[in-house]
Scaffold this motif. Structure first.
Motif, PDB file in Angstrom:
ATOM      1  N   ASP A 216     -10.653  -8.532  -6.430  1.00  0.00           N
ATOM      2  CA  ASP A 216     -11.384  -7.906  -5.335  1.00  0.00           C
ATOM      3  C   ASP A 216     -10.702  -8.381  -4.065  1.00  0.00           C
ATOM      4  O   ASP A 216     -10.598  -9.595  -3.828  1.00  0.00           O
ATOM      5  CB  ASP A 216     -12.848  -8.347  -5.299  1.00  0.00           C
ATOM      6  N   VAL A 217     -10.218  -7.451  -3.241  1.00  0.00           N
ATOM      7  CA  VAL A 217      -9.530  -7.806  -2.004  1.00  0.00           C
ATOM      8  C   VAL A 217     -10.177  -7.081  -0.827  1.00  0.00           C
ATOM      9  O   VAL A 217     -10.781  -6.014  -0.991  1.00  0.00           O
ATOM     10  CB  VAL A 217      -8.016  -7.468  -2.071  1.00  0.00           C
ATOM     11  N   TYR A 218     -10.070  -7.680   0.359  1.00  0.00           N
ATOM     12  CA  TYR A 218     -10.609  -7.064   1.575  1.00  0.00           C
ATOM     13  C   TYR A 218      -9.684  -7.369   2.748  1.00  0.00           C
ATOM     14  O   TYR A 218      -8.970  -8.369   2.734  1.00  0.00           O
ATOM     15  CB  TYR A 218     -12.033  -7.549   1.853  1.00  0.00           C
ATOM     16  N   PRO A 219      -9.706  -6.503   3.770  1.00  0.00           N
ATOM     17  CA  PRO A 219      -8.847  -6.742   4.933  1.00  0.00           C
ATOM     18  C   PRO A 219      -9.492  -7.725   5.909  1.00  0.00           C
ATOM     19  O   PRO A 219     -10.712  -7.750   6.073  1.00  0.00           O
ATOM     20  CB  PRO A 219      -8.730  -5.352   5.572  1.00  0.00           C
ATOM     21  N   GLY A 220      -8.672  -8.540   6.537  1.00  0.00           N
ATOM     22  CA  GLY A 220      -9.134  -9.460   7.568  1.00  0.00           C
ATOM     23  C   GLY A 220      -8.224  -9.358   8.770  1.00  0.00           C
ATOM     24  O   GLY A 220      -7.259  -8.588   8.774  1.00  0.00           O
ATOM     25  N   ALA A 221      -8.498 -10.141   9.769  1.00  0.00           N
ATOM     26  CA  ALA A 221      -7.703 -10.113  10.994  1.00  0.00           C
ATOM     27  C   ALA A 221      -6.244 -10.478  10.745  1.00  0.00           C
ATOM     28  O   ALA A 221      -5.355 -10.009  11.438  1.00  0.00           O
ATOM     29  CB  ALA A 221      -8.314 -11.060  12.023  1.00  0.00           C
ATOM     30  N   GLU A 222      -5.998 -11.307   9.729  1.00  0.00           N
ATOM     31  CA  GLU A 222      -4.638 -11.769   9.442  1.00  0.00           C
ATOM     32  C   GLU A 222      -4.030 -11.085   8.224  1.00  0.00           C
ATOM     33  O   GLU A 222      -3.054 -11.573   7.669  1.00  0.00           O
ATOM     34  CB  GLU A 222      -4.654 -13.280   9.249  1.00  0.00           C
ATOM     35  N   GLY A 223      -4.608  -9.992   7.765  1.00  0.00           N
ATOM     36  CA  GLY A 223      -4.092  -9.286   6.591  1.00  0.00           C
ATOM     37  C   GLY A 223      -5.117  -9.238   5.473  1.00  0.00           C
ATOM     38  O   GLY A 223      -6.292  -9.541   5.664  1.00  0.00           O
ATOM     39  N   TRP A 224      -4.665  -8.889   4.291  1.00  0.00           N
ATOM     40  CA  TRP A 224      -5.549  -8.753   3.136  1.00  0.00           C
ATOM     41  C   TRP A 224      -5.816 -10.114   2.501  1.00  0.00           C
ATOM     42  O   TRP A 224      -4.946 -10.974   2.468  1.00  0.00           O
ATOM     43  CB  TRP A 224      -4.918  -7.809   2.115  1.00  0.00           C
ATOM     44  N   HIS A 225      -7.045 -10.277   1.966  1.00  0.00           N
ATOM     45  CA  HIS A 225      -7.465 -11.525   1.338  1.00  0.00           C
ATOM     46  C   HIS A 225      -8.052 -11.232  -0.040  1.00  0.00           C
ATOM     47  O   HIS A 225      -8.734 -10.223  -0.230  1.00  0.00           O
ATOM     48  CB  HIS A 225      -8.539 -12.216   2.183  1.00  0.00           C
TER      49      HIS A 225
ATOM     50  N   MET B 178       0.853  -1.180   0.000  1.00  0.00           N
ATOM     51  CA  MET B 178       0.000   0.000   0.000  1.00  0.00           C
ATOM     52  C   MET B 178       0.894   1.237   0.000  1.00  0.00           C
ATOM     53  O   MET B 178       1.889   1.282   0.706  1.00  0.00           O
ATOM     54  CB  MET B 178      -0.890   0.020   1.229  1.00  0.00           C
ATOM     55  N   ASP B 179       0.510   2.193  -0.799  1.00  0.00           N
ATOM     56  CA  ASP B 179       1.130   3.516  -0.785  1.00  0.00           C
ATOM     57  C   ASP B 179       0.011   4.519  -0.552  1.00  0.00           C
ATOM     58  O   ASP B 179      -0.945   4.565  -1.340  1.00  0.00           O
ATOM     59  CB  ASP B 179       1.832   3.823  -2.117  1.00  0.00           C
ATOM     60  N   ASP B 180       0.108   5.276   0.548  1.00  0.00           N
ATOM     61  CA  ASP B 180      -0.955   6.215   0.924  1.00  0.00           C
ATOM     62  C   ASP B 180      -2.307   5.510   1.004  1.00  0.00           C
ATOM     63  O   ASP B 180      -3.321   6.022   0.521  1.00  0.00           O
ATOM     64  CB  ASP B 180      -1.016   7.386  -0.064  1.00  0.00           C
ATOM     65  N   ASP B 181      -2.333   4.308   1.578  1.00  0.00           N
ATOM     66  CA  ASP B 181      -3.540   3.491   1.761  1.00  0.00           C
ATOM     67  C   ASP B 181      -4.175   3.023   0.458  1.00  0.00           C
ATOM     68  O   ASP B 181      -5.347   2.664   0.432  1.00  0.00           O
ATOM     69  CB  ASP B 181      -4.580   4.233   2.609  1.00  0.00           C
ATOM     70  N   ILE B 182      -3.432   3.017  -0.636  1.00  0.00           N
ATOM     71  CA  ILE B 182      -3.924   2.542  -1.927  1.00  0.00           C
ATOM     72  C   ILE B 182      -3.055   1.364  -2.367  1.00  0.00           C
ATOM     73  O   ILE B 182      -1.826   1.452  -2.326  1.00  0.00           O
ATOM     74  CB  ILE B 182      -3.890   3.662  -2.985  1.00  0.00           C
TER      75      ILE B 182
ATOM     76  N   ARG C 184       4.173 -12.627  -7.661  1.00  0.00           N
ATOM     77  CA  ARG C 184       4.167 -11.201  -7.330  1.00  0.00           C
ATOM     78  C   ARG C 184       3.349 -10.464  -8.383  1.00  0.00           C
ATOM     79  O   ARG C 184       3.509 -10.702  -9.577  1.00  0.00           O
ATOM     80  CB  ARG C 184       5.582 -10.649  -7.294  1.00  0.00           C
ATOM     81  N   TRP C 185       2.471  -9.578  -7.919  1.00  0.00           N
ATOM     82  CA  TRP C 185       1.572  -8.835  -8.797  1.00  0.00           C
ATOM     83  C   TRP C 185       1.777  -7.339  -8.583  1.00  0.00           C
ATOM     84  O   TRP C 185       1.865  -6.878  -7.441  1.00  0.00           O
ATOM     85  CB  TRP C 185       0.122  -9.188  -8.485  1.00  0.00           C
ATOM     86  N   GLN C 186       1.802  -6.607  -9.661  1.00  0.00           N
ATOM     87  CA  GLN C 186       1.910  -5.144  -9.630  1.00  0.00           C
ATOM     88  C   GLN C 186       0.565  -4.568 -10.057  1.00  0.00           C
ATOM     89  O   GLN C 186       0.021  -4.968 -11.098  1.00  0.00           O
ATOM     90  CB  GLN C 186       3.008  -4.685 -10.605  1.00  0.00           C
ATOM     91  N   VAL C 187       0.007  -3.656  -9.284  1.00  0.00           N
ATOM     92  CA  VAL C 187      -1.257  -3.011  -9.656  1.00  0.00           C
ATOM     93  C   VAL C 187      -1.003  -2.159 -10.895  1.00  0.00           C
ATOM     94  O   VAL C 187      -0.081  -1.346 -10.917  1.00  0.00           O
ATOM     95  CB  VAL C 187      -1.819  -2.166  -8.493  1.00  0.00           C
ATOM     96  N   THR C 188      -1.843  -2.373 -11.927  1.00  0.00           N
ATOM     97  CA  THR C 188      -1.601  -1.716 -13.217  1.00  0.00           C
ATOM     98  C   THR C 188      -2.770  -0.842 -13.664  1.00  0.00           C
ATOM     99  O   THR C 188      -2.891  -0.535 -14.855  1.00  0.00           O
ATOM    100  CB  THR C 188      -1.273  -2.764 -14.304  1.00  0.00           C
TER     101      THR C 188
END
Length: 73
Positions: free
Chosen positions: A58-67, A1-5, A15-19
């Protein structure tokens, strides 16, 4: 995440880069208590791996990190 994005991730051994420009998914999509407006938030974005293969995630945060909730080819 950079600036929460989201900018990159590790998923399915790659490894994946957001494009593209990530889109925030709001409570109305993944409400934990229907009708209350309370629930998850997440992100939808396209990401590309080192071989050039791209998916929309589509990703979401969980107790153990992002899923990863779903990925689209």
């Amino acid at each position: 995440m950079d600036d929460d994005i989201p900018t990159r991730m590790f998923y399915a051994g790659r490894r994946w880069q957001v494009t593209d420009m990530p889109t925030r998914i709001r409570d109305s999509v993944w409400a934990t208590e229907p009708g209350t407006g309370r629930g998850f938030y997440g992100w939808r974005f396209q990401a590309t791996d080192e071989t050039g293969e791209s998916f929309v995630f589509d990703v979401y945060p969980g107790a153990e990190g992002w899923h990863v909730h779903h990925c689209y080819a």
